[in-house]
Design an enzyme around this catalytic site. Structure first.
Site, short mmCIF file in Angstrom:
data_model
loop_
_atom_site.label_atom_id
_atom_site.label_comp_id
_atom_site.label_asym_id
_atom_site.label_seq_id
_atom_site.Cartn_x
_atom_site.Cartn_y
_atom_site.Cartn_z
N TYR A 1 23.80 72.70 20.82
CA TYR A 1 22.70 73.66 20.90
C TYR A 1 21.33 73.01 20.73
CZ TYR A 1 26.34 77.20 19.86
OH TYR A 1 27.45 77.99 19.86
N ASP B 1 24.86 79.87 12.41
CA ASP B 1 25.84 79.13 13.22
C ASP B 1 25.09 78.28 14.23
OD1 ASP B 1 28.78 78.94 14.36
OD2 ASP B 1 27.46 79.33 16.08
N HIS C 1 34.34 72.37 18.86
CA HIS C 1 33.69 73.35 19.75
C HIS C 1 34.62 73.84 20.86
CE1 HIS C 1 29.31 74.50 20.92
NE2 HIS C 1 30.15 75.45 21.28
#
Length: 289
Positions: free
Chosen positions: A57, A52, A115
């Protein structure tokens, strides 16, 4: 209750569109703080095949490097990514998705998520923005570029907005979930609608691992406090996304089928006083914890 069988990576759930998804994933948030792919390489070595990631990120390129160098084919992996708050809106989604594919060195995703439901707390036009963003996700899905699409950090009122006029039903909703912050209303809402819950931060913060109940159950079942937290998700059909930088801990986190907790203990964990909350809430400014 100790059992002989251990988790096998080929064990999967079936999403509401028929796609198979592994029962546990490796979370890559902060997994490339060393600006290299070492942690992802170790996770592959430990046995993880579901990863994931997210544009936010900044681990997509490192994950691609780890997969490219491991000698395994792309179709052995289940890769999920997420579009960030600044990437919402129909055209923005298309551009964000192209960047993600390029970063991951692949021509498709197994799972793609929105998100967060709001670009910022108090954003008034979130309903329209979410529907517009979801239409772009649906188009990419129907073009065969994504095997399943879903949500992250959406609460029931956010999901209702999507469900009112969607062509494709969300397959998953990824939320913060652990003992001390299990978001029971959202879990119930999604499970009633066959939307698979995924758990980010499934072991909470260190405070959760030091909770007396968690430590007591770890002793009772002969496992680590982290395994108790992860099993709390798995035993309820929730996909945990643990992360670690230690290969021994990575392997330990996969050992979730060697024991089974009593239902009474599951209820105790589900009703534990709040602990380990990140301070994140989709409708509010982050709370400093």
């Amino acid at each position: 209750m100790k059992k002989d069988n251990v988790l096998k990576q080929e064990e999967c759930y079936i999403l509401n569109n028929g796609v198979q998804i592994p029962v546990i994933a490796f979370g890559t948030y902060k997994a490339a703080d060393g600006k290299n792919a070492d942690v992802m390489r170790m996770a592959i070595e430990a046995g993880y095949r579901y990863f994931d990631t997210a544009s936010f990120y900044e681990t997509e390129t490192y994950l691609a490097e780890a997969i490219r160098e491991c000698g395994r084919s792309r179709d052995e992996f289940f890769i999920a990514s997420k579009l960030w708050k600044t990437e919402m809106g129909y055209e923005n989604v298309k551009r964000a998705f192209s960047r993600t594919l390029e970063n991951l060195e692949t021509d498709y995703l197994d799972l793609y998520l929105i998100h967060w439901p709001l670009p910022e707390p108090g954003y008034r036009e979130w309903k329209q923005l979410d529907r517009e963003t979801w239409r772009a996700m649906e188009d990419l899905y129907e073009e065969g570029k994504i095997r399943a699409i879903g949500l992250s950090n959406f609460l029931p009122h956010h999901i209702d907005n999507i469900l009112k006029d969607c062509r494709v039903k969300p397959a998953v909703n990824q939320i913060e979930y652990h003992p001390g912050y299990s978001q029971e209303a959202t879990v119930y809402y999604c499970q009633e609608r066959n939307i698979r819950i995924q758990a980010w931060s499934p072991v909470g913060r260190r405070r959760v691992l030091e909770e007396p109940l968690v430590k007591e159950l770890a002793g009772k079942y002969g496992v680590s406090p982290a395994q108790i937290c992860l099993k709390f998700a798995v035993q309820r059909g929730i996909i945990p996304l643990p992360k670690s930088s230690s290969i021994d801990r990575m392997k330990e986190n996969l050992d979730l089928y060697s024991f089974e907790m009593d239902q009474e203990d599951i209820w105790k964990l589900a009703t534990m006083p709040q602990a380990g909350w990140s301070g994140e809430h989709p409708d509010r400014v982050r709370v400093a914890i």
